[in-house]
Design a protein around this motif. Sequence first.
Motif, PDB file in Angstrom:
ATOM      1  N   HIS A   1      -6.041  -3.996  22.026  1.00  0.00           N
ATOM      2  CA  HIS A   1      -6.003  -2.732  21.287  1.00  0.00           C
ATOM      3  C   HIS A   1      -4.573  -2.213  21.355  1.00  0.00           C
ATOM      4  O   HIS A   1      -4.038  -1.959  22.433  1.00  0.00           O
TER       5      HIS A   1
ATOM      6  N   THR B   1      -1.828   0.722  20.150  1.00  0.00           N
ATOM      7  CA  THR B   1      -1.666   2.078  19.615  1.00  0.00           C
ATOM      8  C   THR B   1      -0.179   2.401  19.534  1.00  0.00           C
ATOM      9  O   THR B   1       0.613   1.945  20.358  1.00  0.00           O
TER      10      THR B   1
ATOM     11  N   ARG C   1      -0.532   8.468  13.531  1.00  0.00           N
ATOM     12  CA  ARG C   1      -0.963   7.745  14.733  1.00  0.00           C
ATOM     13  C   ARG C   1      -1.725   6.519  14.262  1.00  0.00           C
ATOM     14  O   ARG C   1      -2.564   6.614  13.360  1.00  0.00           O
ATOM     15  N   ARG C   2      -1.449   5.394  14.868  1.00  0.00           N
ATOM     16  CA  ARG C   2      -2.040   4.140  14.419  1.00  0.00           C
ATOM     17  C   ARG C   2      -2.724   3.423  15.569  1.00  0.00           C
ATOM     18  O   ARG C   2      -2.287   3.503  16.709  1.00  0.00           O
ATOM     19  N   SER C   3      -3.791   2.753  15.208  1.00  0.00           N
ATOM     20  CA  SER C   3      -4.596   2.016  16.181  1.00  0.00           C
ATOM     21  C   SER C   3      -5.036   0.712  15.520  1.00  0.00           C
ATOM     22  O   SER C   3      -5.534   0.729  14.391  1.00  0.00           O
TER      23      SER C   3
END
Length: 110
Positions: free
Chosen positions: A68, A70, A81-83
């Motif tokens: 994951h 971020t 904001r990115r994930s």
Amino acid sequence: MDPTVRTSRAEARQLLDPEFVEVGASGRRWSYEEMLAELPDISGSSEEGPRYVPSGMRGVVLAPGVVHLTYETMIEGRRARRSSLWRRLGEETGWRMYYHQATPVPTQGD
């Protein structure tokens, strides 16, 4: 985020999982095929135009072969904001982005 990768369907295909899905900052849902078709024309894809500036990248291993990631980006004064979830199904395919989501950050808040 490199424009040379974004404009090359062959290179993007190597980085996107065939089951890829994205929910963009606009709220639009993108499939693998839609992203490959439109990525060269999306903001941040031109050598001469605006580019994404990433910051604060952090990765966490969720399980063997699943990470994951971020981070935040800025482009043309817009912050998001990115994930993303990256998975590795085998040595021959390498790491590929399976899921991505971008959330805009209001100009007056965090």
